[in-house]
Design an enzyme around this catalytic site. Structure first.
Site, short mmCIF file in Angstrom:
data_model
loop_
_atom_site.label_atom_id
_atom_site.label_comp_id
_atom_site.label_asym_id
_atom_site.label_seq_id
_atom_site.Cartn_x
_atom_site.Cartn_y
_atom_site.Cartn_z
N PHE A 157 0.08 -1.61 0.02
CA PHE A 157 -0.36 0.02 -0.30
C PHE A 157 0.35 1.61 0.31
CE2 PHE A 157 0.30 -0.25 4.25
CZ PHE A 157 0.96 1.41 4.75
N LYS A 187 -1.05 -7.06 -9.49
CA LYS A 187 -2.04 -7.21 -8.22
C LYS A 187 -2.00 -6.07 -6.65
CE LYS A 187 -3.32 -8.33 -4.90
NZ LYS A 187 -3.67 -7.48 -2.90
N GLU A 202 -5.34 -3.90 -1.67
CA GLU A 202 -6.72 -3.46 -1.53
C GLU A 202 -6.64 -2.13 -1.21
OE1 GLU A 202 -5.16 -5.75 -0.51
OE2 GLU A 202 -5.46 -7.03 0.61
N SER A 232 5.08 -7.12 2.88
CA SER A 232 5.98 -7.17 4.74
C SER A 232 6.24 -8.57 4.58
CB SER A 232 4.37 -7.57 5.67
OG SER A 232 3.90 -8.56 5.38
N CYS A 267 9.70 1.39 3.43
CA CYS A 267 10.55 0.36 3.63
C CYS A 267 12.05 0.95 3.53
CB CYS A 267 10.11 -0.36 2.76
SG CYS A 267 10.99 0.01 1.55
N GLU A 287 8.90 -4.04 13.77
CA GLU A 287 9.13 -3.21 11.90
C GLU A 287 7.48 -2.44 12.34
OE1 GLU A 287 7.31 -3.98 8.35
OE2 GLU A 287 8.77 -2.10 6.91
P1 NAD Z 1 1.20 -6.40 2.65
O1 NAD Z 1 3.03 -7.37 3.12
O2 NAD Z 1 0.50 -7.21 3.61
O3 NAD Z 1 0.52 -6.43 1.72
C1 NAD Z 1 1.56 -6.42 0.25
C2 NAD Z 1 0.70 -7.22 -0.84
O4 NAD Z 1 1.14 -8.67 -0.17
C3 NAD Z 1 -0.76 -6.79 -1.13
O5 NAD Z 1 -0.92 -6.70 -2.42
C4 NAD Z 1 -1.21 -7.71 0.03
O6 NAD Z 1 -2.59 -7.15 -0.70
C5 NAD Z 1 -0.87 -8.36 -0.93
N1 NAD Z 1 -0.96 -9.85 0.71
C6 NAD Z 1 -1.19 -9.46 1.83
N2 NAD Z 1 -1.40 -10.14 2.66
C7 NAD Z 1 -1.62 -11.94 2.24
C8 NAD Z 1 -1.18 -13.00 2.26
N3 NAD Z 1 -2.13 -13.82 3.49
N4 NAD Z 1 -1.33 -13.49 0.93
C9 NAD Z 1 -1.23 -13.35 -0.30
N5 NAD Z 1 -0.71 -11.89 -0.44
C10 NAD Z 1 -1.08 -11.16 0.66
O7 NAD Z 1 2.23 -4.98 3.30
P2 NAD Z 1 2.03 -3.75 3.32
O8 NAD Z 1 1.03 -3.42 4.70
O9 NAD Z 1 0.81 -3.23 1.84
O10 NAD Z 1 2.93 -2.90 3.30
C11 NAD Z 1 3.69 -2.84 4.41
C12 NAD Z 1 4.78 -3.27 4.02
O11 NAD Z 1 5.36 -3.52 2.45
C13 NAD Z 1 5.96 -3.00 4.95
O12 NAD Z 1 6.71 -4.53 5.90
C14 NAD Z 1 7.37 -2.38 4.15
O13 NAD Z 1 8.92 -2.68 4.64
C15 NAD Z 1 7.21 -3.18 3.23
N6 NAD Z 1 8.06 -2.12 1.24
C16 NAD Z 1 9.45 -2.71 1.86
C17 NAD Z 1 9.70 -2.24 0.62
C18 NAD Z 1 10.60 -2.74 0.25
O14 NAD Z 1 11.29 -2.95 -0.49
N7 NAD Z 1 11.45 -4.21 0.72
C19 NAD Z 1 8.87 -1.82 -0.03
C20 NAD Z 1 8.42 -1.42 -0.07
C21 NAD Z 1 6.97 -1.57 1.55
#
Ligand code: NAD
Length: 498
Positions: free
Chosen positions: A152, A176, A179, A229, A284, A383
């Site tokens: 997000f 994808k 959401e 994450s 991140c 985090e």
């Molecule tokens: P998230 O892991 O909750 O979601 C990321 C994506 O995965 C979304 O599209 C979501 O719909 C999907 N998703 C969530 N739960 C899932 C599941 N159980 N099974 C399959 N798909 C699933 O992350 P977020 O809250 O949207 O974003 C924040 C996180 O992203 C933080 O941990 C941040 O550090 C990380 N991030 C990392 C970088 C990097 O480059 N390393 C960059 C940006 C964000």
């Protein structure tokens, strides 16, 4: 109550309403009101999207490099012209302030600019006369359909990290998005189409876990790029590699800033406050831990604390605001819970975001500064992804370096010092993927690649830049000769160079 917008998929070049009967609410974090309902794709809808993308990929891979570059140049111009509009879409669903959102678009646009150079980037090697009368050369070819699953916190930039190179390399790309803020993806799709990209080469499938699992299992998806994450990144990596796919899965972070006693404290404090609280800490590459080395602790904490009251917290669309709300009510409450845990565990609460004067509506939280944080506390270990900065005090450079290296996350880090020798040693010995020297947010420019180490990245390819081109293509090496048939004979020996 304003009307609630339906947020659709983008399949075969047009908005496609969801057919699964499932949707999720989308909020304006600045008001707390629901503004949209995003469709959540079923496995059947994902399959239809992949079929459309696969058909488009078969054509697109045959497009000339100059045709692809022309589309990318046009897309670059459109992104530039629509920066303000895209920034407004980001702010409306994510909450970050407009200038920050515009910065996100600008950093994403860099990746498109990089990909306009695809004719040069896909040049292979050629060795004339590798053996007598034999020439050898290498080519790189697209994979077919590739998927990107994005978080997000950067609804425009992270998709652009992926799709610019993926498409330039001749693949069809399925996005994808998160959401939580899914609308920007649809605007990107329209701009791709306006830039001349054939329908089906860029697809948006909205959804949650079900859509993701369907993409991971689909036999026609060749590769998966993920950013999110750490637990989900690990799951995606394991699941998709088990299904035989190429995967790069970037995870979470806990980025430390080491402040040495000789650092310019005003410069360090400006940089750390900007990088800790920018985008409400939902980056991140946010700096969430300041490591005060030697006797710098008290002065650093007072320099940090002095800057906080001046930060204007309010709706991201309001001119002059520095920090907007968090993305959801649940996330805001989770972050506030960490502040309580830090206080209970014995950290000194220098500034308490829970009691700050912030707008009552919406998902706002003030800035928190915790001092005397220790590595056993949850505020240090986890985090938090919110406007919370922890200060850890250490006696020496070595102790600070060891602290950074002991952390399971290893996305980014920074050092503040005027000592070139210490900085050089830090960048050599620190076990982190992206390092800033007097630079708080060392996100590499688009012609390098982005990625952390350890639990911040699963897979061995970093994202975008040269490694992105490599990820989205397969290498092929051709050995070729044009012999005189008169010299031909049977030879069962293993071919050797002569
Ligand atoms: P998230 O892991 O909750 O979601 C990321 C994506 O995965 C979304 O599209 C979501 O719909 C999907 N998703 C969530 N739960 C899932 C599941 N159980 N099974 C399959 N798909 C699933 O992350 P977020 O809250 O949207 O974003 C924040 C996180 O992203 C933080 O941990 C941040 O550090 C990380 N991030 C990392 C970088 C990097 O480059 N390393 C960059 C940006 C964000």
């Amino acid at each position: 109550m304003s009307a609630i917008t339906s947020i659709d998929h983008w399949i075969s070049g047009s908005r496609t309403a969801g057919a699964s009967g499932r949707s999720a609410p989308v909020f304006d974090p600045a008001t707390g009101q629901q503004t949209g309902a995003v469709a959540l794709a079923s496995a059947g809808e994902v399959d239809a999207a992949v079929k459309s993308a696969a058909a488009a990929a078969r054509e697109w891979r045959t497009s000339s490099l100059s045709t692809r570059a022309a589309v990318l140049f046009a897309f670059r111009e459109l992104l530039h012209a629509h920066t303000d509009e895209l920034a407004a879409i980001i702010t409306a669903e994510h909450g970050k302030v407009r200038s920050d959102a515009a910065g996100e678009v600008a950093r994403g646009l860099e990746n498109v600019e990089f990909a306009t150079g695809i004719p040069a980037l896909l040049k292979g090697g050629y060795s004339e006369q590798a053996s007598t009368g034999v020439d050898v050369y290498s080519i790189r070819q697209p994979l077919g359909v590739v998927a990107g699953i994005t978080p997000f916190n950067f609804p425009v930039m992270v998709p652009l990290w992926m799709c610019a190179n993926a498409i330039a390399c001749g693949n069809a790309f399925i996005l994808k998005p998160s959401e939580k803020d899914p609308s920007a993806a649809l605007r990107l799709a329209e701009l791709w189409q306006q830039a001349g990209l054939p329908d089906g080469v860029f697809t948006v499938v909205q959804g949650d876990r079900e859509a993701v699992e369907s993409l991971l299992e689909h036999p026609d998806v060749a590769a998966v790029s993920f950013v999110g994450s750490t637990p989900i990144a690990k799951h995606i990596y394991e699941r998709a590699t088990a299904a035989g796919k190429r995967v790069q899965a970037l995870g979470g972070a806990k980025n430390h800033a080491l402040v040495l006693p000789d650092a310019d404290l005003d410069l360090a404090a400006d940089a750390i406050v900007s990088a800790a609280y920018g985008s409400a800490g939902e980056r991140c590459m946010a700096l969430s831990v300041a490591v005060a080395v030697g006797d710098v602790g008290d002065d650093l904490v007072s320099a940090l604390a002095k800057r906080l009251p001046a930060l204007r917290i309010g709706p991201g669309a309001e001119p002059g605001t520095d920090m907007g709300p968090l993305v959801t009510r649940e996330h805001r409450d989770r972050v506030a819970g960490y502040v309580a845990e830090g206080a209970d565990a014995g950290a000194t609460v220098v500034s308490d975001g829970r009691t700050a004067d912030v707008p009552a509506d919406g998902f706002f939280l003030g800035t928190t500064l915790l001092d005397h944080v220790t590595p056993d506390m949850t505020v240090y270990r986890d985090e938090i992804f919110g406007p919370v900065l922890s200060v850890v005090r250490v006696a020496t450079f070595e102790e600070g370096l060891a602290l950074v290296n002991a952390n399971p996350y290893a996305n980014g880090t920074a050092i503040f010092t005027r000592d070139g020798g210490a900085a050089r040693r830090f960048r050599s010995e620190v076990e982190v993927g992206m390092v800033g020297i007097n630079v708080p947010i060392p996100v590499p420019v688009a012609y390098y690649s982005f990625g952390g180490w350890k639990d911040s990245l699963f897979g061995d390819t970093h994202m975008y830049g040269p490694e992105g081109v490599s990820f989205y293509t397969r290498g092929k090496v051709v050995t070729e000769r044009w012999p005189d048939p008169a010299t031909s004979s049977v030879d069962l020996g293993f071919p050797r160079t002569r």
